[in-house]
Design an enzyme around this catalytic site. Structure first.
Site, PDB file in Angstrom:
ATOM      1  CB  SER A 147      -0.865  -0.015   1.262  1.00  0.00           C
ATOM      2  OG  SER A 147      -1.411   1.248   1.516  1.00  0.00           O
ATOM      3  CE1 TYR A 160      -4.705  -1.918   4.950  1.00  0.00           C
ATOM      4  CE2 TYR A 160      -3.466   0.081   4.500  1.00  0.00           C
ATOM      5  CZ  TYR A 160      -4.192  -1.004   4.047  1.00  0.00           C
ATOM      6  OH  TYR A 160      -4.395  -1.177   2.687  1.00  0.00           O
TER       7      TYR A 160
END
Ligand SMILES: NC(=O)c1ccc[n+]([C@@H]2O[C@H](COP(=O)([O-])OP(=O)(O)OC[C@H]3O[C@@H](n4cnc5c(N)ncnc54)[C@H](OP(=O)(O)O)[C@@H]3O)[C@@H](O)[C@H]2O)c1
Length: 271
Positions: A147, A160
């Site tokens: 990401s 995350y």
């Protein structure tokens, strides 16, 4: 069901998290390129439907496997199931993921544990198990979905972002290990993408898409597959994502401090 898929044509691709969003689009893109598929996610109905629809649309064979990949045994169980079906994997796509906002001190420990299993333990062990065969055969490709959040440590997404940072580093090291055997490893790092990853009551996904600040999953997948088959090490899809990655690296730490004070996804300071 027991069946055997032999490595003819472009071979078999396994995609985790293939029932929606980027994973589904990656599976469709791989089928368009002629790959037979093994599609994995935890909900039986949607993954079975995805396999049926993709197989019918593209004339490939698609196996659906239902598995909760956030369990410690998941990688071993998936590998055993693929072996049991007599399938050899030529392309491994580690895509399955979840997301939540919040301070580390507020996180539900079970939810945080599941995220770490899903983003760190399972994809790492799937690489261990499936790249053994690729190394022996001297061919294969691995795509790891990280990401943009791996580019900077952001308050409110510590679990995350840090797990995605792990995946980015893991992909780089694995790439170096496997390149001498003719096996490529590519890290795909999407920015904001309009998918079911986000709770729509917190992130206005439709608005983001309309404003052009969130990419469509099929555009992310197309860029990711081009990078995968070109053997690129790392790919940030879209101009905005690349600009944000540069900004993330350059932005001074005091801006991160301001973000901590004013971000709507964190507790107001002092409470
Ligand atoms: N959307 C973004 O803005 C964005 C940005 C950067 C990176 N990413 C990454 O892209 C990847 C795909 O996410 P997405 O945006 O496409 O979201 P999505 O539409 O919610 O897809 C997530 C996929 O992961 C599967 N999954 C979740 N938990 C699972 C579990 N415990 N076991 C098995 N499968 C599980 C889901 O299957 P079930 O529905 O069956 O649970 C679903 O197929 C994730 O790794 C995410 O971190 C997304």
């Amino acid at each position: 069901m027991t069946s055997s898929i032999r490595p003819v044509g472009p071979g078999v691709a396994l995609v985790t998290g293939a029932c929606s969003g980027i994973g589904r689009a990656l599976a469709e893109g791989l089928a368009e390129r002629g790959h037979d598929l093994v599609l994995v996610s935890q909900r039986e109905g949607p993954i079975g439907e995805a396999a049926r629809e993709i197989a019918a649309a593209h004339g490939v064979r698609a196996h659906a496997i239902t598995l909760d990949l956030a369990r410690p045994e998941a990688a071993g169980e998936l590998y055993a199931e693929v072996l049991r079906r007599g399938i050899e994997i030529d392309v491994l796509v580690n895509n399955a993921g979840v997301f939540f906002f919040g301070e580390v001190a507020d996180a539900d420990p079970d939810r945080a544990n599941a995220m770490l299993q899903l983003h760190v333990v399972t994809p790492s062990l799937l690489c261990t198990l499936f790249t053994r065969g690729m190394r022996a055969r001297r061919r294969g490709r691995v795509l790891i979905v990280s990401s943009l959040s791996a580019w900077r440590d952001i308050p409110g997404i510590a679990y995350y972002g840090s797990s995605k940072k792990y995946l980015r580093g893991f992909a780089r090291a694995l790439r170096s290990e496997l390149s001498v055997y003719g096996v490529t490893v590519t890290c795909l790092a999407p920015g904001a993408t309009a998918t079911a990853l986000y709770d729509p009551s917190v992130v206005p996904v439709d608005l983001g898409k309309r404003l052009g600040v969130m990419m469509a999953p099929r555009d992310v997948a197309r860029a990711g597959l081009e990078a995968l088959f070109a053997g690129e090490a790392e790919h940030l899809p879209g101009g905005l994502t690349r600009a944000m990655a540069l900004g993330a690296v350059l932005v001074p730490e005091r801006v991160i401090g301001l973000l901590r004070r004013h971000a709507p996804w964190l507790r107001p300071v002092g409470r």
